[in-house]
Design an enzyme around this catalytic site. Structure first.
Site, mmCIF file in Angstrom:
data_model
loop_
_atom_site.group_PDB
_atom_site.id
_atom_site.type_symbol
_atom_site.label_atom_id
_atom_site.label_comp_id
_atom_site.label_asym_id
_atom_site.label_seq_id
_atom_site.Cartn_x
_atom_site.Cartn_y
_atom_site.Cartn_z
ATOM 1 N N ASP A 164 6.753 10.181 11.122
ATOM 2 C CA ASP A 164 7.786 9.425 10.400
ATOM 3 C C ASP A 164 8.324 10.218 9.221
ATOM 4 O OD1 ASP A 164 5.662 9.175 8.561
ATOM 5 O OD2 ASP A 164 5.242 7.096 9.091
ATOM 6 N N ASN A 179 -0.233 -3.406 5.498
ATOM 7 C CA ASN A 179 0.342 -4.523 6.261
ATOM 8 C C ASN A 179 0.202 -4.307 7.765
ATOM 9 O OD1 ASN A 179 2.167 -2.516 6.774
ATOM 10 N ND2 ASN A 179 3.989 -3.661 6.139
ATOM 11 N N HIS A 236 1.049 -1.515 9.477
ATOM 12 C CA HIS A 236 1.984 -0.598 10.145
ATOM 13 C C HIS A 236 1.265 0.672 10.586
ATOM 14 C CE1 HIS A 236 3.140 1.254 5.990
ATOM 15 N NE2 HIS A 236 2.492 2.200 6.648
ATOM 16 N N GLU A 296 6.659 -1.264 11.439
ATOM 17 C CA GLU A 296 6.296 -2.350 10.547
ATOM 18 C C GLU A 296 5.954 -3.607 11.368
ATOM 19 O OE1 GLU A 296 5.768 -1.818 7.533
ATOM 20 O OE2 GLU A 296 7.348 -0.698 6.500
HETATM 21 C C1 GLP Z 1 2.541 5.315 5.178
HETATM 22 C C2 GLP Z 1 2.939 6.144 6.425
HETATM 23 C C3 GLP Z 1 1.878 6.138 7.446
HETATM 24 C C4 GLP Z 1 0.555 6.273 6.733
HETATM 25 C C5 GLP Z 1 0.251 4.972 6.045
HETATM 26 C C6 GLP Z 1 -0.984 4.970 5.181
HETATM 27 O O1 GLP Z 1 3.552 4.465 4.786
HETATM 28 N N1 GLP Z 1 4.163 5.777 7.030
HETATM 29 O O2 GLP Z 1 2.096 7.165 8.388
HETATM 30 O O3 GLP Z 1 -0.456 6.546 7.652
HETATM 31 O O4 GLP Z 1 1.376 4.510 5.332
HETATM 32 O O5 GLP Z 1 -0.805 5.693 4.014
HETATM 33 P P1 GLP Z 1 -2.019 6.047 3.044
HETATM 34 O O6 GLP Z 1 -2.921 6.955 3.798
HETATM 35 O O7 GLP Z 1 -1.400 6.725 1.857
HETATM 36 O O8 GLP Z 1 -2.689 4.770 2.700
#
Ligand code: GLP
Length: 231
Positions: free
Chosen positions: A63, A129, A131, A136
């Site tokens: 992403d 949440n 995702h 989402e």
């Molecule tokens: C982000 C990304 C994801 C990531 C997730 C967790 O928004 N889009 O690819 O894995 O949320 O992020 P974090 O590891 O900083 O908690």
């Protein structure tokens, strides 16, 4: 096949690396889907010093934000430029955050993945949440790669580097994720405890996209004790 390892927080990065390397074994010139996020930073740091069982052929970001300043340090492109250097991982392709036509940019990104025959291994974190990538809540199994409006919870979770957080992102779809031959899901910290339990033990539902990983034929999950809670 689902394998789950629950480890002390201090062993999380090593266990994540072990799962990644184990998932590579037996693949031929694998094509990778790679995430960003705080969860992943220790893994990428360790991976620089690893010998891979097979050399990946290509790597694609799962992403990216939509953002007019392509040099912003909060972008996934900046993350990969910082974290994926001087190691065995290939350069990670990232759709341009500042693309005039983001739908075309993420479309071309996913066409390039398709042209490689799809993802062999996708590594995932999980949003608070539920995702995965930027799929989402509400993303069904057939959700394609696309531009998405980021959920309020996702925007709230963004790193400190964003004074004003992006409203939109580009993501590979649930289709590309679920079609990957192998999946590694990583989660640590108490902030992920509730969502992880719901994703792994609750019903499979588009309301919690990570729960759609249940039943994937080749899933490795690595969590630390803080995220595992009562799992
Ligand atoms: C982000 C990304 C994801 C990531 C997730 C967790 O928004 N889009 O690819 O894995 O949320 O992020 P974090 O590891 O900083 O908690």
């Amino acid at each position: 096949m689902t394998q789950m390892r629950v480890v002390p927080p201090a062993e999380f990065a090593a266990a994540a690396v072990a799962a990644f390397l184990d998932a590579l074994r037996g693949l031929s010139a694998p094509v990778l889907g790679l995430p960003t996020g705080r969860t992943m930073e220790p893994m990428y740091e360790h991976l620089r010093r690893c010998t891979f069982p097979v050399q990946p052929a290509d790597a694609f970001a799962i992403d990216e934000y939509c953002w007019a300043d392509a040099a912003h340090p909060g972008l996934n492109a900046a993350f990969f430029a910082r974290m994926v250097v001087d190691g065995p991982l290939p350069v990670v392709h990232v759709p341009r955050a500042d693309a005039i036509d983001p739908a075309a940019a993420i479309g071309a990104h996913c066409q390039a993945i398709d042209a490689c025959g799809g993802l062999d291994l996708v590594v995932l974190g999980i949003g608070e949440n539920g995702h995965i990538a930027f799929n989402e809540p509400g993303s069904a199994e057939d959700a394609p790669c696309r531009v998405v409006r980021l959920a309020a919870a996702t925007r709230a979770q963004l790193a400190d580097s964003w004074a004003e957080s992006p409203s939109f992102g580009m993501t590979i779809g649930m289709m590309e994720i679920l079609a990957a031959k192998r999946v590694v899901l990583l989660a640590n910290g108490v902030s992920k405890q509730a969502v992880l339990a719901a994703a792994l033990r609750g019903p499979r539902t588009a309301a919690l996209p990570a729960s759609l990983l249940q039943g994937h034929p080749n899933l490795r999950v690595v969590v630390d004790h803080d995220a595992a809670g009562q799992l």
